[in-house]
Design an enzyme around this catalytic site. Structure first.
Site, PDB file in Angstrom:
ATOM      1  N   LYS A   1       2.655   7.804  10.769  1.00 16.03           N
ATOM      2  CA  LYS A   1       1.885   7.703  11.704  1.00 16.03           C
ATOM      3  C   LYS A   1       0.541   8.280  11.676  1.00 16.03           C
ATOM      4  O   LYS A   1      -0.560   7.578  11.978  1.00 16.03           O
ATOM      5  CB  LYS A   1       2.474   8.010  13.252  1.00 16.03           C
ATOM      6  CG  LYS A   1       3.581   7.461  13.678  1.00 16.03           C
ATOM      7  CD  LYS A   1       3.275   6.108  14.357  1.00 16.03           C
ATOM      8  CE  LYS A   1       3.389   4.871  13.165  1.00 16.03           C
ATOM      9  NZ  LYS A   1       4.597   4.237  12.913  1.00 16.03           N
TER      10      LYS A   1
ATOM     11  N   LYS B   1      -0.365  -5.980  10.527  1.00 15.89           N
ATOM     12  CA  LYS B   1       0.985  -5.711  11.447  1.00 15.89           C
ATOM     13  C   LYS B   1       2.182  -6.399  10.960  1.00 15.89           C
ATOM     14  O   LYS B   1       3.364  -6.057  10.959  1.00 15.89           O
ATOM     15  CB  LYS B   1       0.822  -6.398  12.852  1.00 15.89           C
ATOM     16  CG  LYS B   1       1.964  -6.136  13.742  1.00 15.89           C
ATOM     17  CD  LYS B   1       1.902  -4.775  14.422  1.00 15.89           C
ATOM     18  CE  LYS B   1       3.102  -4.280  15.087  1.00 15.89           C
ATOM     19  NZ  LYS B   1       3.501  -3.077  14.977  1.00 15.89           N
TER      20      LYS B   1
ATOM     21  N   HIS C   1      10.942  23.656  -2.569  1.00 16.09           N
ATOM     22  CA  HIS C   1      10.979  23.149  -3.921  1.00 16.09           C
ATOM     23  C   HIS C   1       9.649  22.293  -4.355  1.00 16.09           C
ATOM     24  O   HIS C   1       9.759  21.315  -5.000  1.00 16.09           O
ATOM     25  CB  HIS C   1      12.226  21.963  -3.930  1.00 16.09           C
ATOM     26  CG  HIS C   1      13.420  22.817  -3.583  1.00 16.09           C
ATOM     27  ND1 HIS C   1      13.936  23.731  -4.675  1.00 16.09           N
ATOM     28  CD2 HIS C   1      14.258  22.520  -2.674  1.00 16.09           C
ATOM     29  CE1 HIS C   1      15.206  24.265  -4.061  1.00 16.09           C
ATOM     30  NE2 HIS C   1      15.411  23.578  -2.978  1.00 16.09           N
TER      31      HIS C   1
ATOM     32  N   GLU D   1      -1.388   6.477   8.772  1.00 15.41           N
ATOM     33  CA  GLU D   1      -1.850   4.956   9.023  1.00 15.41           C
ATOM     34  C   GLU D   1      -3.048   4.882   9.952  1.00 15.41           C
ATOM     35  O   GLU D   1      -3.997   4.061   9.623  1.00 15.41           O
ATOM     36  CB  GLU D   1      -0.724   4.444   9.833  1.00 15.41           C
ATOM     37  CG  GLU D   1       0.535   3.961   9.140  1.00 15.41           C
ATOM     38  CD  GLU D   1       1.542   3.252  10.015  1.00 15.41           C
ATOM     39  OE1 GLU D   1       1.920   2.227   9.537  1.00 15.41           O
ATOM     40  OE2 GLU D   1       2.051   3.835  10.891  1.00 15.41           O
TER      41      GLU D   1
ATOM     42  N   ARG E   1      -2.660  -9.748  12.685  1.00 17.65           N
ATOM     43  CA  ARG E   1      -2.014 -10.114  11.339  1.00 17.65           C
ATOM     44  C   ARG E   1      -2.996  -9.835  10.103  1.00 17.65           C
ATOM     45  O   ARG E   1      -2.545  -9.938   8.984  1.00 17.65           O
ATOM     46  CB  ARG E   1      -1.665 -11.651  11.166  1.00 17.65           C
ATOM     47  CG  ARG E   1      -0.619 -12.042  12.044  1.00 17.65           C
ATOM     48  CD  ARG E   1      -0.453 -13.528  12.267  1.00 17.65           C
ATOM     49  NE  ARG E   1       0.170 -13.769  10.994  1.00 17.65           N
ATOM     50  CZ  ARG E   1       1.530 -13.793  10.760  1.00 17.65           C
ATOM     51  NH1 ARG E   1       2.381 -13.325  11.577  1.00 17.65           N
ATOM     52  NH2 ARG E   1       2.063 -14.066   9.385  1.00 17.65           N
TER      53      ARG E   1
ATOM     54  N   GLU F   1       8.445   9.806   9.806  1.00 17.63           N
ATOM     55  CA  GLU F   1       7.550   8.801  10.615  1.00 17.63           C
ATOM     56  C   GLU F   1       6.282   9.638  11.280  1.00 17.63           C
ATOM     57  O   GLU F   1       5.537   8.649  11.330  1.00 17.63           O
ATOM     58  CB  GLU F   1       8.577   8.354  11.645  1.00 17.63           C
ATOM     59  CG  GLU F   1       8.144   7.475  12.935  1.00 17.63           C
ATOM     60  CD  GLU F   1       7.625   6.075  12.209  1.00 17.63           C
ATOM     61  OE1 GLU F   1       7.805   5.795  11.174  1.00 17.63           O
ATOM     62  OE2 GLU F   1       6.582   5.406  13.022  1.00 17.63           O
TER      63      GLU F   1
ATOM     64  N   CYS G   1      -2.753 -12.286   7.469  1.00 15.50           N
ATOM     65  CA  CYS G   1      -3.461 -13.564   7.808  1.00 15.50           C
ATOM     66  C   CYS G   1      -2.594 -14.431   8.721  1.00 15.50           C
ATOM     67  O   CYS G   1      -1.777 -14.758   8.840  1.00 15.50           O
ATOM     68  CB  CYS G   1      -3.517 -14.509   6.802  1.00 15.50           C
ATOM     69  SG  CYS G   1      -4.425 -13.694   5.163  1.00 15.50           S
TER      70      CYS G   1
ATOM     71  N   TRP H   1      -6.105 -11.008   5.799  1.00 17.83           N
ATOM     72  CA  TRP H   1      -5.822  -9.639   5.497  1.00 17.83           C
ATOM     73  C   TRP H   1      -6.167  -9.937   3.841  1.00 17.83           C
ATOM     74  O   TRP H   1      -5.243 -10.731   3.147  1.00 17.83           O
ATOM     75  CB  TRP H   1      -4.525  -9.296   5.757  1.00 17.83           C
ATOM     76  CG  TRP H   1      -4.106  -7.962   5.239  1.00 17.83           C
ATOM     77  CD1 TRP H   1      -4.471  -6.801   5.919  1.00 17.83           C
ATOM     78  CD2 TRP H   1      -3.566  -7.470   3.999  1.00 17.83           C
ATOM     79  NE1 TRP H   1      -4.062  -5.692   5.190  1.00 17.83           N
ATOM     80  CE2 TRP H   1      -3.265  -6.064   4.103  1.00 17.83           C
ATOM     81  CE3 TRP H   1      -2.900  -8.213   3.044  1.00 17.83           C
ATOM     82  CZ2 TRP H   1      -2.748  -5.459   2.917  1.00 17.83           C
ATOM     83  CZ3 TRP H   1      -2.364  -7.539   1.972  1.00 17.83           C
ATOM     84  CH2 TRP H   1      -2.289  -6.220   1.746  1.00 17.83           C
TER      85      TRP H   1
ATOM     86  N   ASN I   1      -2.450 -18.629   4.150  1.00 22.29           N
ATOM     87  CA  ASN I   1      -1.778 -17.399   4.450  1.00 22.29           C
ATOM     88  C   ASN I   1      -0.678 -17.179   3.386  1.00 22.29           C
ATOM     89  O   ASN I   1       0.373 -18.294   3.352  1.00 22.29           O
ATOM     90  CB  ASN I   1      -1.043 -17.109   5.827  1.00 22.29           C
ATOM     91  CG  ASN I   1      -0.118 -16.079   5.862  1.00 22.29           C
ATOM     92  OD1 ASN I   1      -0.128 -15.040   5.093  1.00 22.29           O
ATOM     93  ND2 ASN I   1       0.871 -15.992   6.808  1.00 22.29           N
ATOM     94  N   GLY I   2      -0.661 -16.365   2.316  1.00 23.12           N
ATOM     95  CA  GLY I   2       0.162 -16.069   1.475  1.00 23.12           C
ATOM     96  C   GLY I   2      -0.475 -15.786  -0.019  1.00 23.12           C
ATOM     97  O   GLY I   2      -1.545 -15.256   0.161  1.00 23.12           O
TER      98      GLY I   2
END
Ligand code: G6P
Length: 620
Positions: A497, A615, A516, A500, A27, A493, A2, A74, A100-101
């Protein structure tokens, strides 16, 4: 998570708010809205979808006025609908706010307010704050407060904030007070921009760039009362404070896409430069070591460190894993990497001489901040490896190292990762030279690090090959990413990527651990991406590759130039320059970033704004 923006002054607020929301869109981008005091009434325009949808709405139905607030969302509570978008209206429209929160006690507050006749229009937790302010405003007036005096409104906000549990960054305006903008913070970032006859409010400094260079970062439990020509700063417990004015980081202005199609691609291609920036001025060649300006610990303290804890989330956590290998290898200091979301609620035994590093691009990730605060509370030196100058974590840490990577806009982190790994390599060199690492070994590492920007430039040459590989595999639904030692975090990573931005299921594993469990997934339609540069472990990874081939799994190899051992095994090979094993993550990360990017482009995904992500994650 947000974005908030606010304005009070002499200009048309709507234009500024929209521009600010575009800059803050990283955001959150589920919905957006503005509220502007328009000739004695607060007009709200809000809409599910991206900021440009809101801009179209405002174009069709403009609002004029010099006081306003805006929000890009968000979603946490309530679906992403027009009605759940911010701003939210309290009572009968006398107060409007953006938040925001997360308000943890919103259910009980909602019940309380409903019992007092308030009607809820949305499914959000934020609406309770708006109604609660309205409730306390009435209460204040019943107790003799003058409804025409802004002090009554301020008291109503203070009374409301005392009842909230959770986190908030708030922008609040009142219909009755056309020259007053209130900002309040607990847990979610907020910055005030100081202009001439105007003030700005925002979640970070990016909307302020170009308007003012002077800012005040609010701390928790502070409230800013802004009018065109005054700024009052109040703390919940200690009352009026004198603001500490700082100069904005103008680098934050560099958000131009240039000739690139997406920010993510631009940021991938910036890496030769950002890696160089991370090292600039940080070599002490005479002593064959690194140097840092802001660790704020004397050599004796650093010498006594017997354990390092690296804490982070997401990509930054992966950089931490690379850091663990490097710190243990060069400095011989036992190092642990903890998910911040776990560390904040765990109580691990930390020795007196444990040094804690929070690794974070944004400097605002709620879990990382909470983990850092918890360690700080126990008396440990807490430092930060952070990109955003002036962010909460950067300000609260006892010391730290900035990445100087410039703004990272693409939601999927790329250049921040390689900068974090670079800084961790320098840290390993620095702590290593205080202990076991010899002068020649230090010199060699410095020499190799200095050549990295050029090597990264060469790594980017794989772009066209990666494009073809992406075309071939873009329709597959499951991928394995496999690597060993320093390249195991890179495999994690790479898989992250792909998940995402392409929404393809991908798992990262240590290559040998594959037998395994993950090997059960291998078939003709499950490609394995092997990160297999040269090194002592290379033959072992070749064996792992054989195991996949034996089960008819397609193999994509990230291998060094001239490595012929992979030729007969891999279906596709992406070549990277050959470097020492401990520097390989910097090089092998590049093709994996490009692969995820290209697959997402082929699939028509929104590369820079992937669904459900944000982000800067400022909620738990
Ligand atoms: C979010 C971002 C990731 C990032 C993570 C940690 O999930 O989408 O790209 O790695 O937060 O963020 P930080 O700013 O603390 O590095």
């Amino acid at each position: 998570m947000c974005g908030i923006v606010g304005y009070v002054g002499y200009r048309e607020a709507t234009d500024l708010l929209l521009e600010g929301l575009f800059r803050l869109e990283y955001r959150g981008y589920d919905s957006a809205g503005v509220a502007v005091l328009n000739g004695g009434e607060i007009s709200v325009r809000k809409k599910a979808g991206r900021v440009h949808e809101l801009a179209k709405l405002v174009d069709a139905n403009p609002v004029h006025g010099c006081l306003g607030i805006g929000h890009t969302r968000w979603a946490t509570h309530g679906e992403t609908t027009d009605i759940n978008s911010h701003p939210h209206v309290g009572g009968n429209g006398e107060v409007v706010l953006v938040h925001n929160g997360v308000i943890e006690n919103y259910t009980s507050l909602r019940t309380f307010l409903q019992e007092h006749g308030f009607v809820f229009r949305t499914a959000t937790d934020s609406e309770v704050i708006a109604h609660l302010i309205s409730y306390h405003f009435t209460e204040q007036t019943e107790q003799g407060g003058d409804p025409k005096n802004s002090a009554t409104a301020i008291k109503a906000v203070e009374a409301t904030l005392k009842r909230l549990k959770g986190t908030y960054g708030l922008g609040i305006i009142f219909q009755e007070f056309p020259k007053m903008l209130i900002g309040a913070r607990a847990g979610s970032p907020l910055v005030v921009g100081i202009g001439q006859g105007e003030y700005f409010l925002a979640s970070d400094a990016s909307p302020l760039v170009g308007y003012t260079e002077e800012v005040v970062y609010l701390s928790d439990h502070e409230m800013a009362i802004l009018s065109p020509d005054s700024f009052e700063l109040l703390h919940r417990d200690s009352g009026a404070l004198s603001p500490s004015i700082q100069t904005i980081d103008q680098v934050a202005a560099d958000v131009d896409l240039g000739d690139f199609e997406h920010y993510m691609l631009k940021e991938i291609f910036e890496q030769p430069q950002t890696i160089e920036n991370a090292m600039r001025g940080r070599f002490d060649e005479d002593e064959a070591t690194a140097k840092f300006g802001g660790l704020n610990l004397d050599p004796q303290q650093l010498r006594r460190i017997d354990r390092v804890v690296l804490t982070a989330c997401g990509t930054s956590w992966h950089a931490g894993l690379v850091g663990e290998y490097l710190l243990e290898e060069f400095a011989r200091i036992p190092t642990e990497v903890e998910y911040a979301s776990e560390l904040r609620y765990r109580n691990p035994p930390l020795t007196d001489n444990t040094m804690v590093f929070a690794i974070t691009q944004s400097g605002e990730t709620a879990d990382t901040l909470a983990a850092m605060r918890e360690c700080k509370r126990k008396g440990h030196p807490t430092l930060a490896i952070c990109n955003v100058v002036g962010s909460t974590i950067a300000r609260e840490a006892d010391g730290g190292i900035y990445l100087h990577a410039g703004p990272e806009i693409g939601v999927a982190s790329t250049k921040a990762f390689t900068s974090q790994v670079t800084v961790l390599t320098l840290l390993a060199l620095y702590l290593g030279r205080m202990r076991h690492l010899s002068y020649p070994a230090g010199q060699r590492l410095i020499h190799q690090l200095k050549s990295m920007p050029e090597i990264i430039r060469k790594s980017l040459d794989c772009f066209e090959t990666v494009k073809n590989v992406a075309q071939k595999y873009s329709e597959f639904s499951n991928f394995l990413y496999l690597g060993r030692l320093h390249n195991f975090p890179v495999a994690l990573e790479g898989a992250l990527k792909l998940k995402e931005i392409s929404y393809i299921h991908a798992e990262g594993y240590p290559a040998a651990e594959m037998k395994h469990g993950p090997i059960a997934l291998v078939d003709e339609v499950t490609p394995s991406v092997f990160v297999i540069p040269r090194g002592g472990i290379h033959p072992k990874v070749i064996s792992n590759m054989e195991e996949v081939k034996a089960r008819r799994g397609p193999v994509i190899a990230i291998a060094c130039e001239g490595d012929t051992k992979v030729d007969n095994l891999a279906d596709d090979i992406i070549r990277v320059p050959d470097v020492e094993e401990y520097l390989q993550p910097l090089v092998t990360a590049i093709p994996l970033q490009l692969l995820a990017y290209q697959i997402a482009v082929v699939r028509g995904c929104n590369v820079d704004r992937p669904r459900n992500l944000a982000k800067s994650v400022t909620v738990e």
